[in-house]
Design a protein around this motif. Structure first.
Motif, PDB file in Angstrom:
ATOM      1  N   LEU A  27     -26.528   2.386 -32.714  1.00  0.00           N
ATOM      2  CA  LEU A  27     -25.335   2.062 -33.502  1.00  0.00           C
ATOM      3  C   LEU A  27     -24.950   0.598 -33.398  1.00  0.00           C
ATOM      4  N   ILE A  28     -25.256  -0.053 -32.256  1.00  0.00           N
ATOM      5  CA  ILE A  28     -24.919  -1.475 -32.135  1.00  0.00           C
ATOM      6  C   ILE A  28     -25.812  -2.299 -33.064  1.00  0.00           C
ATOM      7  N   SER A  29     -27.100  -1.914 -33.179  1.00  0.00           N
ATOM      8  CA  SER A  29     -27.976  -2.594 -34.139  1.00  0.00           C
ATOM      9  C   SER A  29     -27.479  -2.399 -35.554  1.00  0.00           C
ATOM     10  N   ALA A  30     -26.979  -1.193 -35.862  1.00  0.00           N
ATOM     11  CA  ALA A  30     -26.453  -0.943 -37.206  1.00  0.00           C
ATOM     12  C   ALA A  30     -25.213  -1.783 -37.470  1.00  0.00           C
ATOM     13  N   ALA A  31     -24.346  -1.944 -36.449  1.00  0.00           N
ATOM     14  CA  ALA A  31     -23.141  -2.763 -36.641  1.00  0.00           C
ATOM     15  C   ALA A  31     -23.505  -4.219 -36.873  1.00  0.00           C
ATOM     16  N   ILE A  32     -24.522  -4.733 -36.148  1.00  0.00           N
ATOM     17  CA  ILE A  32     -24.915  -6.130 -36.340  1.00  0.00           C
ATOM     18  C   ILE A  32     -25.589  -6.320 -37.697  1.00  0.00           C
ATOM     19  N   ALA A  33     -26.346  -5.301 -38.147  1.00  0.00           N
ATOM     20  CA  ALA A  33     -26.939  -5.375 -39.486  1.00  0.00           C
ATOM     21  C   ALA A  33     -25.860  -5.353 -40.560  1.00  0.00           C
ATOM     22  N   THR A  66     -17.326  -6.489 -37.105  1.00  0.00           N
ATOM     23  CA  THR A  66     -18.370  -6.275 -36.099  1.00  0.00           C
ATOM     24  C   THR A  66     -17.764  -6.103 -34.719  1.00  0.00           C
ATOM     25  N   ALA A  67     -16.764  -6.913 -34.401  1.00  0.00           N
ATOM     26  CA  ALA A  67     -16.122  -6.808 -33.083  1.00  0.00           C
ATOM     27  C   ALA A  67     -15.437  -5.457 -32.924  1.00  0.00           C
ATOM     28  N   ILE A  68     -14.737  -4.995 -33.974  1.00  0.00           N
ATOM     29  CA  ILE A  68     -14.027  -3.713 -33.874  1.00  0.00           C
ATOM     30  C   ILE A  68     -15.015  -2.556 -33.782  1.00  0.00           C
ATOM     31  N   PHE A  69     -16.150  -2.638 -34.521  1.00  0.00           N
ATOM     32  CA  PHE A  69     -17.167  -1.580 -34.411  1.00  0.00           C
ATOM     33  C   PHE A  69     -17.763  -1.546 -33.008  1.00  0.00           C
ATOM     34  N   ILE A  70     -17.985  -2.734 -32.424  1.00  0.00           N
ATOM     35  CA  ILE A  70     -18.583  -2.764 -31.081  1.00  0.00           C
ATOM     36  C   ILE A  70     -17.607  -2.188 -30.059  1.00  0.00           C
ATOM     37  N   PHE A  71     -16.317  -2.473 -30.204  1.00  0.00           N
ATOM     38  CA  PHE A  71     -15.332  -1.872 -29.287  1.00  0.00           C
ATOM     39  C   PHE A  71     -15.300  -0.359 -29.453  1.00  0.00           C
ATOM     40  N   ALA A  72     -15.390   0.120 -30.707  1.00  0.00           N
ATOM     41  CA  ALA A  72     -15.367   1.572 -30.934  1.00  0.00           C
ATOM     42  C   ALA A  72     -16.614   2.242 -30.378  1.00  0.00           C
ATOM     43  N   ILE A  73     -17.771   1.569 -30.480  1.00  0.00           N
ATOM     44  CA  ILE A  73     -19.000   2.143 -29.920  1.00  0.00           C
ATOM     45  C   ILE A  73     -18.928   2.162 -28.392  1.00  0.00           C
ATOM     46  N   ARG A  74     -18.306   1.160 -27.795  1.00  0.00           N
ATOM     47  CA  ARG A  74     -18.116   1.163 -26.338  1.00  0.00           C
ATOM     48  C   ARG A  74     -17.292   2.373 -25.889  1.00  0.00           C
TER      49      ARG A  74
ATOM     50  N   MET B 143      -5.799  -4.622 -28.792  1.00  0.00           N
ATOM     51  CA  MET B 143      -5.543  -3.221 -28.463  1.00  0.00           C
ATOM     52  C   MET B 143      -6.829  -2.409 -28.453  1.00  0.00           C
ATOM     53  N   MET B 144      -7.759  -2.684 -29.412  1.00  0.00           N
ATOM     54  CA  MET B 144      -9.026  -1.948 -29.427  1.00  0.00           C
ATOM     55  C   MET B 144      -9.826  -2.257 -28.169  1.00  0.00           C
ATOM     56  N   ALA B 145      -9.860  -3.532 -27.751  1.00  0.00           N
ATOM     57  CA  ALA B 145     -10.621  -3.881 -26.556  1.00  0.00           C
ATOM     58  C   ALA B 145     -10.001  -3.286 -25.305  1.00  0.00           C
ATOM     59  N   LYS B 146      -8.668  -3.289 -25.269  1.00  0.00           N
ATOM     60  CA  LYS B 146      -7.968  -2.765 -24.088  1.00  0.00           C
ATOM     61  C   LYS B 146      -8.217  -1.262 -23.934  1.00  0.00           C
ATOM     62  N   SER B 147      -8.125  -0.539 -25.058  1.00  0.00           N
ATOM     63  CA  SER B 147      -8.210   0.916 -24.946  1.00  0.00           C
ATOM     64  C   SER B 147      -9.642   1.424 -25.010  1.00  0.00           C
ATOM     65  N   SER B 148     -10.620   0.566 -25.394  1.00  0.00           N
ATOM     66  CA  SER B 148     -12.000   1.039 -25.413  1.00  0.00           C
ATOM     67  C   SER B 148     -12.549   1.165 -24.004  1.00  0.00           C
ATOM     68  N   ASP B 149     -11.926   0.533 -23.036  1.00  0.00           N
ATOM     69  CA  ASP B 149     -12.444   0.568 -21.682  1.00  0.00           C
ATOM     70  C   ASP B 149     -11.836   1.701 -20.867  1.00  0.00           C
ATOM     71  N   SER B 150     -10.572   2.034 -21.163  1.00  0.00           N
ATOM     72  CA  SER B 150      -9.900   3.047 -20.345  1.00  0.00           C
ATOM     73  C   SER B 150     -10.007   4.422 -20.950  1.00  0.00           C
ATOM     74  N   MET B 151     -10.691   4.555 -22.095  1.00  0.00           N
ATOM     75  CA  MET B 151     -10.776   5.834 -22.762  1.00  0.00           C
ATOM     76  C   MET B 151     -11.904   6.672 -22.160  1.00  0.00           C
ATOM     77  N   GLU B 152     -11.638   7.927 -21.891  1.00  0.00           N
ATOM     78  CA  GLU B 152     -12.703   8.772 -21.351  1.00  0.00           C
ATOM     79  C   GLU B 152     -13.547   9.305 -22.496  1.00  0.00           C
ATOM     80  N   VAL B 153     -14.864   9.357 -22.300  1.00  0.00           N
ATOM     81  CA  VAL B 153     -15.765   9.912 -23.320  1.00  0.00           C
ATOM     82  C   VAL B 153     -15.783  11.430 -23.171  1.00  0.00           C
ATOM     83  N   GLU B 154     -15.529  12.106 -24.285  1.00  0.00           N
ATOM     84  CA  GLU B 154     -15.546  13.560 -24.249  1.00  0.00           C
ATOM     85  C   GLU B 154     -16.979  14.065 -24.313  1.00  0.00           C
ATOM     86  N   ALA B 155     -17.366  14.884 -23.349  1.00  0.00           N
ATOM     87  CA  ALA B 155     -18.759  15.315 -23.275  1.00  0.00           C
ATOM     88  C   ALA B 155     -19.015  16.462 -24.251  1.00  0.00           C
TER      89      ALA B 155
END
Lengths: 83, 155, 99
Positions: A27-33, A66-74, B143-155
């Motif tokens: 997904l990160i490759s897709a976001a950069i593309a 791209t930055a927001i997609f990468i944060f969401a993928i993280r 806000m996206m960067a802040k909450s992307s780190d503390s969010m738990e991934v649902e298995a």
């Protein structure tokens, strides 16, 4: 003539990057593309003499989206599909 | 928010952040002369914020600062719009054009490069919208960067 | 059968759009020249003597169509409000610690 060739190259690059977005499983490759596709789209806007839209597209599409997609993928998983 | 990228990325970020911010401010201030304006310049300045957040990753709490700047920009924009009614004309009336005050110079007719001291309320509205867009997009990214780190991934 | 109906409907819509574009061309027969240019000519002639602005696009965005820009700023403000509302998880944790 040089304008026609340049616009043809830009449109081919747009189609190729848009296909790459669908083709990648990572997904990160897709976001950069997607960012590269947006940058080529801003070049197309500049060739069509709309520099305002080109600046907005380059800043929003290539950098911020791209930055927001990468944060969401993280926050979720990196590979496509359920596990 | 406690990752940190490599030394190469951090050095390139240190070199590139100040030109990006200066280019964004140029786009905002020269909005009535060249292509660009408040939204484009604000997006460019906010992309420098994205670069800083991705490269360094650790920030203190900027939420109240961004939120205050955004609210101040939008309020001053609406105030400038309503000031047209209070001065005896319609909403968004350009009351400062050609009066000789701030941004009140006169332009020459025809195709010319123009002076920066023209335009009436248009450059002021550009600056307000630039403040608002910069703070809003930076706040969304933060806000996206802040909450992307503390969010738990649902298995 | 449904796909055939959808295909026929798409072809009819496509034919009407092509017909509209062909009808839209200028009197000289060229595709590049627009027909209804009254507002364009008014903005191009009026933005320098009335508003003292050289960039006509900015004059339209911030003066003639200023209400559109106000709506755009409001949309951005509500987007920020939505993001702050959805992603407020760490603040709830802080409040629970205080109890």
């Amino acid at each position: 003539m040089i304008y026609f060739i340049l616009q043809l190259l830009v449109l081919f690059g747009l189609v190729i990057t848009a296909a790459a977005v669908i083709w990648f499983k990572d997904l990160i490759s897709a976001a950069i593309a997607l960012g590269a596709s947006s940058l080529i789209l801003s070049l197309q806007f500049y060739l069509l003499r709309a520099p305002d839209v080109a600046i907005a597209e380059a800043a929003v599409g290539a950098a911020l989206t791209t930055a927001i997609f990468i944060f969401a993928i993280r926050a979720s998983q990196r590979e496509e599909g359920y596990k | 928010m406690n990752w940190k990228m490599s030394r190469v990325v951090r050095t390139v970020t240190d070199v590139m952040v100040v030109p990006i911010i200066v280019f964004g401010i140029y786009l905002i201030i020269h909005g009535h002369l060249t292509p660009g304006g408040g939204f484009q310049g604000g997006a460019v300045v906010a992309s420098s914020t994205a670069l800083l957040i991705i490269a360094y990753g650790s920030f203190r709490d900027y939420k109240k600062d961004f939120s205050s700047v955004e609210s101040i920009g939008l309020t001053l924009f609406i105030f400038l719009a309503i000031l047209g009614i209070l001065l005896g004309a319609t909403l968004f009336y350009n009351f400062g054009a050609g009066t000789g005050g701030l941004f009140g110079g006169r332009v020459a007719e025809g195709i010319n490069p123009g002076y920066i001291n023209t335009g009436g309320t248009v450059p002021l509205m550009n600056i307000m919208v630039g403040l608002e867009v910069t703070a809003a997009l930076s706040l969304i990214l933060w806000m996206m960067a802040k909450s992307s780190d503390s969010m738990e991934v649902e298995a | 059968m449904r796909k055939i109906f959808a295909l026929i409907a798409l072809l009819v819509i496509f034919a009407f759009m092509i017909l509209a574009v062909v009808e839209m061309r200028g009197e000289d027969g060229g595709f590049g020249e627009p027909v209804n240019t009254d507002m364009d000519d008014y903005f191009l002639e009026d933005s320098q003597p009335h508003n003292q602005v050289n960039n006509v696009v900015t004059a339209i965005l911030f003066d003639y169509r200023g209400l559109d820009t106000l709506g755009e700023a409001t949309v951005l403000f509500s987007a920020v409000s939505g993001v702050l509302t959805v992603l407020r998880k760490y603040q709830i944790k802080k409040l629970e610690v205080k109890k």
